[in-house]
Design a protein around this motif. Structure first.
Motif, PDB file in Angstrom:
ATOM      1  N   PHE A  30       0.853  -1.135  -0.376  1.00 37.34           N
ATOM      2  CA  PHE A  30       0.034   0.227  -0.149  1.00 37.34           C
ATOM      3  C   PHE A  30       0.619   1.327   0.169  1.00 37.34           C
ATOM      4  O   PHE A  30       0.632   2.257  -0.926  1.00 37.34           O
ATOM      5  N   PHE A  31       2.251   0.911   1.129  1.00 35.22           N
ATOM      6  CA  PHE A  31       2.478   2.467   0.785  1.00 35.22           C
ATOM      7  C   PHE A  31       3.521   2.673  -0.187  1.00 35.22           C
ATOM      8  O   PHE A  31       4.046   4.054  -0.775  1.00 35.22           O
ATOM      9  N   ALA A  32       4.230   1.508  -0.725  1.00 33.67           N
ATOM     10  CA  ALA A  32       4.937   1.859  -2.520  1.00 33.67           C
ATOM     11  C   ALA A  32       3.571   2.130  -3.391  1.00 33.67           C
ATOM     12  O   ALA A  32       4.363   2.801  -4.061  1.00 33.67           O
ATOM     13  N   ASN A  33       2.304   1.667  -2.993  1.00 32.70           N
ATOM     14  CA  ASN A  33       1.495   1.763  -4.837  1.00 32.70           C
ATOM     15  C   ASN A  33       1.380   3.020  -4.387  1.00 32.70           C
ATOM     16  O   ASN A  33       0.783   4.570  -5.232  1.00 32.70           O
ATOM     17  N   ASN A  34       0.406   4.127  -3.439  1.00 32.54           N
ATOM     18  CA  ASN A  34       0.116   5.735  -2.774  1.00 32.54           C
ATOM     19  C   ASN A  34       0.812   6.104  -2.425  1.00 32.54           C
ATOM     20  O   ASN A  34       1.030   7.527  -2.915  1.00 32.54           O
ATOM     21  N   GLU A  71       7.623  10.906  -4.341  1.00 34.80           N
ATOM     22  CA  GLU A  71       7.750  11.118  -5.610  1.00 34.80           C
ATOM     23  C   GLU A  71       8.030  12.293  -6.408  1.00 34.80           C
ATOM     24  O   GLU A  71       8.956  13.475  -6.835  1.00 34.80           O
ATOM     25  N   GLN A  72       6.704  12.926  -6.342  1.00 36.80           N
ATOM     26  CA  GLN A  72       6.231  13.982  -7.209  1.00 36.80           C
ATOM     27  C   GLN A  72       6.252  15.268  -6.716  1.00 36.80           C
ATOM     28  O   GLN A  72       6.471  16.300  -7.054  1.00 36.80           O
ATOM     29  N   LYS A  73       6.402  14.788  -5.297  1.00 36.64           N
ATOM     30  CA  LYS A  73       6.046  16.149  -4.864  1.00 36.64           C
ATOM     31  C   LYS A  73       7.521  16.561  -4.237  1.00 36.64           C
ATOM     32  O   LYS A  73       8.056  18.202  -4.492  1.00 36.64           O
ATOM     33  N   MET A  74       8.693  15.534  -4.391  1.00 37.30           N
ATOM     34  CA  MET A  74      10.187  15.593  -3.890  1.00 37.30           C
ATOM     35  C   MET A  74      10.327  16.653  -5.716  1.00 37.30           C
ATOM     36  O   MET A  74      11.140  17.504  -5.484  1.00 37.30           O
ATOM     37  N   PHE A  75      10.207  15.726  -6.700  1.00 37.18           N
ATOM     38  CA  PHE A  75      10.125  16.084  -7.954  1.00 37.18           C
ATOM     39  C   PHE A  75       9.912  17.799  -8.284  1.00 37.18           C
ATOM     40  O   PHE A  75      10.971  19.331  -8.850  1.00 37.18           O
ATOM     41  N   ASN A  76       8.392  18.480  -8.306  1.00 38.49           N
ATOM     42  CA  ASN A  76       7.706  19.752  -8.212  1.00 38.49           C
ATOM     43  C   ASN A  76       8.620  20.653  -7.497  1.00 38.49           C
ATOM     44  O   ASN A  76       8.827  21.931  -7.743  1.00 38.49           O
ATOM     45  N   THR A 109       5.751  12.617 -14.288  1.00 41.68           N
ATOM     46  CA  THR A 109       6.628  12.359 -16.360  1.00 41.68           C
ATOM     47  C   THR A 109       7.493  10.977 -16.102  1.00 41.68           C
ATOM     48  O   THR A 109       8.222  10.784 -17.090  1.00 41.68           O
ATOM     49  N   THR A 110       7.514  10.219 -14.490  1.00 40.53           N
ATOM     50  CA  THR A 110       8.682   9.019 -14.364  1.00 40.53           C
ATOM     51  C   THR A 110       7.467   8.451 -14.216  1.00 40.53           C
ATOM     52  O   THR A 110       6.667   8.562 -12.859  1.00 40.53           O
ATOM     53  N   ASP A 111       8.397   6.840 -14.234  1.00 37.23           N
ATOM     54  CA  ASP A 111       7.670   5.673 -13.566  1.00 37.23           C
ATOM     55  C   ASP A 111       7.768   5.424 -11.975  1.00 37.23           C
ATOM     56  O   ASP A 111       6.537   4.935 -11.941  1.00 37.23           O
ATOM     57  N   LYS A 135       4.666   7.049 -10.444  1.00 37.47           N
ATOM     58  CA  LYS A 135       2.623   6.446 -10.973  1.00 37.47           C
ATOM     59  C   LYS A 135       2.962   4.899  -9.802  1.00 37.47           C
ATOM     60  O   LYS A 135       2.976   4.120  -9.477  1.00 37.47           O
ATOM     61  N   ASN A 136       1.366   5.061 -10.253  1.00 35.83           N
ATOM     62  CA  ASN A 136       0.724   3.563  -8.800  1.00 35.83           C
ATOM     63  C   ASN A 136       0.688   2.449  -9.636  1.00 35.83           C
ATOM     64  O   ASN A 136       0.916   2.772 -10.680  1.00 35.83           O
ATOM     65  N   VAL A 137       0.234   1.272  -9.166  1.00 39.05           N
ATOM     66  CA  VAL A 137       0.401   0.053 -10.279  1.00 39.05           C
ATOM     67  C   VAL A 137      -1.630   0.638 -11.505  1.00 39.05           C
ATOM     68  O   VAL A 137      -0.837   0.015 -11.804  1.00 39.05           O
ATOM     69  N   GLY A 138      -2.317   1.277 -11.104  1.00 43.06           N
ATOM     70  CA  GLY A 138      -3.327   1.736 -12.050  1.00 43.06           C
ATOM     71  C   GLY A 138      -2.905   2.242 -13.491  1.00 43.06           C
ATOM     72  O   GLY A 138      -2.969   1.670 -13.982  1.00 43.06           O
ATOM     73  N   ARG A 139      -2.377   3.325 -12.748  1.00 38.88           N
ATOM     74  CA  ARG A 139      -1.356   4.428 -14.154  1.00 38.88           C
ATOM     75  C   ARG A 139      -0.722   3.699 -15.033  1.00 38.88           C
ATOM     76  O   ARG A 139      -0.817   4.214 -16.004  1.00 38.88           O
TER      77      ARG A 139
END
Length: 500
Positions: free
Chosen positions: A116-120, A126-131, A264-266, A269-273
């Motif tokens: 759950f942690f790895a998926n959500n 990662e997105q927050k840190m990148f932005n 922008t990167t893999d 993204k979560n499992v569904g995406r």
């Protein structure tokens, strides 16, 4: 829950959270060194740096959590064995599997939470840190200039790309070997500025940053309406000792550091995406390959599509053939026959045209090959990230079954030998995963194998150690090998005595 289960679980949880806290602090300091250039000397507040570290912590879980499970299980069961608590359990008829029962339930629950942690959580982090890093670069233009590559300054209203070989000095204000491409309103690079050195001068009270260039050249294309004038004066060139460019950053001062951009990167993204993007990327890559192959076939003239047969015209042609008195020449079936029918200058022209055509096709194939390799690497990284989310959850379970029996076998507690063994095993697990992941991205092995390889290698080790600990054997049991060798020699001696 029985008293024994509570006791074992408490000891394990104490070692688990202690190890997790120590390891996360170590990895945070190691990670800060990676991003020290983005944070140090940029005039950032403690709140922004704190947010960056807060977003960075979840990205360490894939490294810290497996090592924590491995270390805490070795510490817990090694201490039990060292203090003869396992001997007391076995004397009471309690096996190793029975003593591990409460921890097995906890580790299974931990695996579910980890997935759950790895998926959500990790993709969002990662997105927050990148932005945050991107927006910090927007607010602090000095941070937006990356050494060795062209950096965009679109948001400044100036429309330019800047490349420098080196940044140094206070807040990286001094630049070496500066190249600037200025853009027009139509987003066309028509001006190139090169300078040996540069300096960024700014003030907290001003919304203008001055870029002072020294010892350089200025090139600008002439935008003439008349084609003749354009050919006569293609560009303007000048030299300068000092050239100042004012960059307006008033729009960037209101930049929201928490603003979310596109995924922008893999890793974001979560499992569904990931499943959705893997499907679309795979189809898109196949379409690109098919379109390119058709283009090459058409350019080569190879395997042309069969022409449509006109039956009426075919009958007429056959009638004409019958009426002909002369015998036609045999059809050309060989390249040499074709060249023999041509004059020397025509042969040279045909050969040169063929060489140029083949060279152009080969150059196109090479350039397209690089593009397709990047596309498939991007595609493979998505498959790898998808399986990594599942593999991370299972790795925690597998490494527990490696560490728990290993601790019971070595019979050592504390942070000495258990720490050394845990680090060696984890480094083996981690580097196998890194190498397999790199091979998978390049397409040398399937991405699913690259994600699961390190876990699958640890699985038989965990089964073997559990069996040896249950049978109360040592870590390296060579006794049965020597017994077999002795039995073979005894059998030979008996055979020799019977023959006599």
């Amino acid at each position: 829950m029985k008293i024994l289960d509570q006791y074992i679980l408490k000891r394990f949880l104490y070692n688990f959270f202690s190890s997790f806290f120590i390891l996360i602090v170590i990895f945070i300091f190691q990670g800060i060194w990676l991003f020290i250039d983005d944070l140090a000397g940029k005039g950032l507040g403690i709140v922004i740096i704190g947010k960056f570290i807060f977003y960075f912590i979840p990205t360490l879980v894939d490294k810290v959590l497996p090592l924590t499970v491995l270390l805490s299980s070795i510490l817990t069961f090694g201490t039990f064995a060292e203090n003869y608590e396992f001997a007391a359990m076995k004397a009471s008829g309690i096996s190793l599997q029975r003593g591990m029962r409460s921890l097995i339930v906890f580790v299974l629950f931990l695996g579910v939470v980890t997935f759950f942690f790895a998926n959500n959580v990790i993709p969002k982090s990662e997105q927050k840190m990148f932005n945050l890093r991107r927006n910090i670069a927007k607010v602090k233009p000095a941070a937006a200039i990356t050494e060795g590559v062209f950096s965009d300054f679109e948001g400044t209203g100036q429309g330019m790309n800047i490349k420098v070989d080196k940044k140094y000095g206070e807040q990286d204000r001094f630049l070496d070997n500066v190249i600037i491409h200025k853009k027009t309103a139509q987003n066309i690079n028509n001006t190139v500025i090169k300078a040996k050195t540069g300096e960024l001068i700014s003030s907290e009270e001003s919304d203008i940053i001055q870029l002072v260039l020294k010892d350089g050249h200025y090139y600008e294309e002439i935008s003439a309406k008349d084609g003749k004038e354009r050919r006569k004066y293609p560009f303007a060139k000048s030299e300068f000792e000092r050239y100042i460019i004012n960059i307006d950053i008033s729009e960037l001062n209101d930049q929201d550091l928490e603003e979310d951009g596109n995924i922008t990167t893999d890793k974001m993204k979560n499992v569904g995406r990931l499943i959705k993007d893997i499907d679309s990327l795979g189809k898109n890559n196949l379409e690109k390959v098919e379109a390119f192959s058709k283009n090459i076939v058409n350019r080569m003239g190879a395997f042309p599509p069969p022409p449509r047969i006109d039956t009426l015209q075919l009958v007429k042609n056959e009638a004409k053939e019958i009426e002909k008195d002369s015998i036609e020449e045999a059809p050309i079936t060989d390249t040499d026959q074709l060249l023999d029918k041509l004059q020397e200058w025509q042969r040279l022209q045909v050969v040169n045209n063929a060489k140029n055509s083949i060279t152009g096709i080969l150059n196109t194939v090479v350039s397209k090959k690089d593009e397709l390799q990047k596309r498939y690497k991007f595609y493979n990284s998505h498959i790898l990230s998808l399986h990594n989310k599942y593999a991370l959850a299972f790795s925690c379970i597998i490494l527990f079954f490696v560490g728990a029996p290993l601790g019971a076998i070595i019979r050592k507690g504390g942070l000495g030998l258990p720490m050394v063994i845990a680090i060696v095993l984890f480094l083996t697990y981690y580097f196998i995963g890194v190498f397999a992941g790199n091979y998978a991205k390049e397409g040398n092995i399937h991405p699913a194998i690259g994600a699961w390889l390190s876990t699958l290698i640890m699985l038989p080790l965990g089964i073997s150690l559990t069996r040896r600990a249950t049978a109360d054997r040592g870590l390296f049991g060579f006794g049965h090998i020597f017994d077999r060798i002795k039995s073979l020699f005894k059998k030979k001696d008996k055979d020799s005595e019977e023959e006599e």
